[in-house]
Scaffold this active site. Structure first.
Site, PDB file in Angstrom:
ATOM      1  N   SER A   7       5.302 -37.600  11.357  1.00 34.63           N
ATOM      2  CA  SER A   7       4.572 -38.224  12.476  1.00 34.63           C
ATOM      3  C   SER A   7       4.851 -39.728  12.536  1.00 34.63           C
ATOM      4  O   SER A   7       4.494 -40.373  13.529  1.00 34.63           O
ATOM      5  CB  SER A   7       3.070 -37.972  12.360  1.00 34.63           C
ATOM      6  OG  SER A   7       2.551 -38.525  11.166  1.00 34.63           O
ATOM      7  N   HIS A   8       5.476 -40.299  11.499  1.00 34.73           N
ATOM      8  CA  HIS A   8       5.743 -41.735  11.496  1.00 34.73           C
ATOM      9  C   HIS A   8       7.164 -42.079  11.082  1.00 34.73           C
ATOM     10  O   HIS A   8       7.444 -43.179  10.635  1.00 34.73           O
ATOM     11  CB  HIS A   8       4.696 -42.466  10.646  1.00 34.73           C
ATOM     12  CG  HIS A   8       3.350 -42.426  11.307  1.00 34.73           C
ATOM     13  ND1 HIS A   8       2.533 -41.331  11.220  1.00 34.73           N
ATOM     14  CD2 HIS A   8       2.734 -43.311  12.120  1.00 34.73           C
ATOM     15  CE1 HIS A   8       1.439 -41.542  11.943  1.00 34.73           C
ATOM     16  NE2 HIS A   8       1.529 -42.731  12.497  1.00 34.73           N
ATOM     17  N   ASP A  15       0.432 -36.497  15.127  1.00 40.26           N
ATOM     18  CA  ASP A  15       0.562 -35.043  14.963  1.00 40.26           C
ATOM     19  C   ASP A  15       0.073 -34.305  16.200  1.00 40.26           C
ATOM     20  O   ASP A  15       0.556 -33.195  16.494  1.00 40.26           O
ATOM     21  CB  ASP A  15      -0.195 -34.587  13.702  1.00 40.26           C
ATOM     22  CG  ASP A  15       0.606 -34.875  12.442  1.00 40.26           C
ATOM     23  OD1 ASP A  15       1.838 -34.683  12.463  1.00 40.26           O
ATOM     24  OD2 ASP A  15       0.011 -35.318  11.443  1.00 40.26           O
TER      25      ASP A  15
HETATM   26  P1  NDP Z   1      -2.332 -35.655   5.949  1.00 43.17           P
HETATM   27  O1  NDP Z   1      -3.612 -35.021   6.343  1.00 43.17           O
HETATM   28  O2  NDP Z   1      -1.080 -34.915   6.177  1.00 43.17           O
HETATM   29  O3  NDP Z   1      -2.351 -36.032   4.395  1.00 43.17           O
HETATM   30  C1  NDP Z   1      -3.331 -36.892   3.895  1.00 43.17           C
HETATM   31  C2  NDP Z   1      -3.183 -37.043   2.406  1.00 43.17           C
HETATM   32  O4  NDP Z   1      -3.598 -35.840   1.766  1.00 43.17           O
HETATM   33  C3  NDP Z   1      -1.756 -37.313   1.939  1.00 43.17           C
HETATM   34  O5  NDP Z   1      -1.789 -38.214   0.888  1.00 43.17           O
HETATM   35  C4  NDP Z   1      -1.273 -35.923   1.517  1.00 43.17           C
HETATM   36  O6  NDP Z   1      -0.269 -35.970   0.519  1.00 43.17           O
HETATM   37  C5  NDP Z   1      -2.542 -35.328   0.960  1.00 43.17           C
HETATM   38  N1  NDP Z   1      -2.592 -33.880   1.063  1.00 43.17           N
HETATM   39  C6  NDP Z   1      -2.321 -33.147   2.152  1.00 43.17           C
HETATM   40  N2  NDP Z   1      -2.512 -31.832   1.885  1.00 43.17           N
HETATM   41  C7  NDP Z   1      -2.904 -31.756   0.586  1.00 43.17           C
HETATM   42  C8  NDP Z   1      -3.232 -30.684  -0.284  1.00 43.17           C
HETATM   43  N3  NDP Z   1      -3.213 -29.420   0.126  1.00 43.17           N
HETATM   44  N4  NDP Z   1      -3.584 -30.968  -1.544  1.00 43.17           N
HETATM   45  C9  NDP Z   1      -3.604 -32.267  -1.980  1.00 43.17           C
HETATM   46  N5  NDP Z   1      -3.303 -33.314  -1.212  1.00 43.17           N
HETATM   47  C10 NDP Z   1      -2.953 -33.071   0.065  1.00 43.17           C
HETATM   48  O7  NDP Z   1      -2.197 -37.111   6.623  1.00 43.17           O
HETATM   49  P2  NDP Z   1      -2.822 -37.628   8.004  1.00 43.17           P
HETATM   50  O8  NDP Z   1      -2.445 -36.643   9.029  1.00 43.17           O
HETATM   51  O9  NDP Z   1      -4.241 -37.934   7.810  1.00 43.17           O
HETATM   52  O10 NDP Z   1      -2.008 -38.977   8.212  1.00 43.17           O
HETATM   53  C11 NDP Z   1      -0.614 -38.915   8.475  1.00 43.17           C
HETATM   54  C12 NDP Z   1      -0.009 -40.280   8.514  1.00 43.17           C
HETATM   55  O11 NDP Z   1      -0.411 -40.954   9.701  1.00 43.17           O
HETATM   56  C13 NDP Z   1      -0.390 -41.216   7.367  1.00 43.17           C
HETATM   57  O12 NDP Z   1       0.798 -41.702   6.785  1.00 43.17           O
HETATM   58  C14 NDP Z   1      -1.145 -42.355   8.036  1.00 43.17           C
HETATM   59  O13 NDP Z   1      -0.971 -43.624   7.430  1.00 43.17           O
HETATM   60  C15 NDP Z   1      -0.527 -42.334   9.417  1.00 43.17           C
HETATM   61  N6  NDP Z   1      -1.394 -42.987  10.395  1.00 43.17           N
HETATM   62  C16 NDP Z   1      -1.095 -44.266  10.787  1.00 43.17           C
HETATM   63  C17 NDP Z   1      -1.920 -44.926  11.664  1.00 43.17           C
HETATM   64  C18 NDP Z   1      -1.656 -46.347  12.046  1.00 43.17           C
HETATM   65  O14 NDP Z   1      -2.450 -46.915  12.788  1.00 43.17           O
HETATM   66  N7  NDP Z   1      -0.590 -46.971  11.603  1.00 43.17           N
HETATM   67  C19 NDP Z   1      -3.103 -44.289  12.242  1.00 43.17           C
HETATM   68  C20 NDP Z   1      -3.341 -42.956  11.727  1.00 43.17           C
HETATM   69  C21 NDP Z   1      -2.510 -42.326  10.846  1.00 43.17           C
HETATM   70  P3  NDP Z   1       1.307 -35.852   0.931  1.00 43.17           P
HETATM   71  O15 NDP Z   1       1.634 -37.157   1.580  1.00 43.17           O
HETATM   72  O16 NDP Z   1       2.028 -35.621  -0.334  1.00 43.17           O
HETATM   73  O17 NDP Z   1       1.394 -34.708   1.903  1.00 43.17           O
HETATM   74  O1  PYC Z   2      -0.818 -41.296  14.263  1.00 43.12           O
HETATM   75  O2  PYC Z   2      -2.867 -41.902  14.733  1.00 43.12           O
HETATM   76  C1  PYC Z   2      -1.662 -42.146  14.594  1.00 43.12           C
HETATM   77  C2  PYC Z   2      -1.200 -43.540  14.804  1.00 43.12           C
HETATM   78  C3  PYC Z   2      -1.818 -44.532  15.483  1.00 43.12           C
HETATM   79  C4  PYC Z   2      -1.006 -45.646  15.418  1.00 43.12           C
HETATM   80  C5  PYC Z   2       0.099 -45.304  14.713  1.00 43.12           C
HETATM   81  N1  PYC Z   2      -0.045 -44.016  14.325  1.00 43.12           N
END
Ligand code: NDP
Ligand code: PYC
Length: 343
Positions: A53-54, A194
């Protein structure tokens, strides 16, 4: 770049090749060479680690934001030493990661001497995964916690309309017997990226991720993106964490809250103009014992209790595979990137 023998519609590229391609794209679309270096490494790292997603999915959003004039790809961050354990950085309307890079050495010096140090970044755009901002600190024996707010698209628990961003929190801690323990999670039930990917692929989402324009629960990602909204993860608990992110990443740093900026006069703008907080701790100041040994003991117990997969493990195994066999990219995506780089 070599063809993947098992699938003619993909190509494999090395991490270095992808980084260089992305660097050229950023420069060709108006960033300075310094900013391009930082963003290209960040984005290639996400692709390498399976943070899809990033990774390269974000390139069109970066470029349309740059083209709209909403973000300054040539901004030079201003770093201020404001206390024994406090550093401020004004990203100058540019990206957050170059500001972190500029402040990093001072932040580490302060964390090592004071035991803890804070970096408050404001006037910044963060459009990336957050783990690349914390993991390198843990590789140097430090504990790091970061949070960044984004753009209004999440309905606070019990509220009627969206206010919070997807507001991720990332944490990294050193560990004696392996790569750092790292988690990185949006405080929304699902990252906005996502939802966009599900919409593009025509997939429904699991229940409980978001609501439509009437506030009704929906599993349709398009209904969430078109005037709907996301929900926090874990009801009131995730909502409280998201509120904390608004307070610390924006309220404390001087950055915009997720609801505070107006990008409507910049069609194509996608990068949230907010703030970011980092807290870096020298963990060995906490006790007479080695923290990395203590965290290793916790990992041992977690495995003993039956948790095989720790946060970060999936990424690390994707990284190992990418480094051994190359990063697999759909041929159509690779050709689009090459065209953007001006090949
Ligand atoms: P996920 O829900 O995919 O994962 C969240 C965390 O939980 C990760 O560290 C992941 O490890 C871990 N994890 C996932 N499944 C399991 C499991 N079954 N058992 C143990 N640990 C688990 O991430 P999000 O969808 O919440 O976020 C995705 C990305 O989006 C992130 O990198 C976040 O920084 C980015 N984002 C950026 C934003 C911005 O403003 N810049 C805003 C919102 C999100 P692993 O990585 O190993 O899968
Ligand atoms: O995936 O929610 C997101 C996000 C917001 C800004 C960058 N990524």
């Amino acid at each position: 770049m070599r063809a993947n023998p098992t699938d003619q519609s993909t190509r494999t590229v090395s991490f270095e090749q992808l980084t260089e391609l992305l660097r050229r794209i950023f420069v060709a679309h108006g960033t300075s060479a310094e900013v391009a270096d930082v963003l290209a490494e960040n984005c290639a790292s996400a692709q390498r680690d399976g943070s899809h997603s990033h990774g390269i999915f974000r390139i069109p959003g970066y470029l349309s934001s740059l083209a709209s004039g909403w973000v300054d790809g040539k901004a030079v961050p201003l770093v201020e030493d404001v206390g024994a354990a406090f550093v401020r950085a004004d990203a100058g309307g540019g990206f957050a990661q170059p500001a972190l890079k500029a402040a990093r050495a001072l932040l580490i010096d302060k964390a090592r001497s004071a035991g803890i140090a804070i970096l408050a970044i404001r006037n910044s755009h963060h459009f990336a995964a957050l783990w690349p901002d914390v993991e390198p600190f843990a590789e140097q024996g430090l504990v790091a916690l970061s949070m960044v707010n984004s753009m209004t698209c999440v309905v606070p628990h019990g509220a009627r309309q969206p206010l919070f961003g997807t507001n991720p929190i990332a944490f990294a801690a050193p560990r004696a017997g392996g790569a750092p323990i790292v988690f990185d999670l949006a405080t929304s039930a699902i990252a906005h990226g996502d939802v966009q990917i599900a919409a593009r692929e025509g997939r429904l989402l699991p229940a409980g991720m978001g609501v439509d324009c009437a506030g009704q629960p929906t599993e349709d990602p398009r209904a969430i993106l078109e005037d709907g909204a996301l929900l926090p993860f874990g009801g009131h608990k995730g909502s409280a964490l998201s509120m904390m992110v608004e307070l610390l990443a924006a309220g404390l740093t001087g950055g915009n809250f997720s609801f505070e900026f107006d990008w409507s006069k910049h069609p194509g703008a996608q990068t949230p103009w907010t703030g970011q907080l980092l807290i870096v701790i020298d963990p060995d100041k906490g006790s007479g014992q080695s923290f990395a040994q203590r965290s290793e003991e916790l990992v041992r117990q977690l495995h003993g209790a039956g948790q095989e997969r720790l946060p970060g493990d999936r990424r690390y195994s994707e990284r190992a595979r990418s480094m051994a066999h190359g990063i697999s990219i759909a041929l159509a995506d690779l050709e689009r990137l090459q065209a953007l780089a001006g090949h």
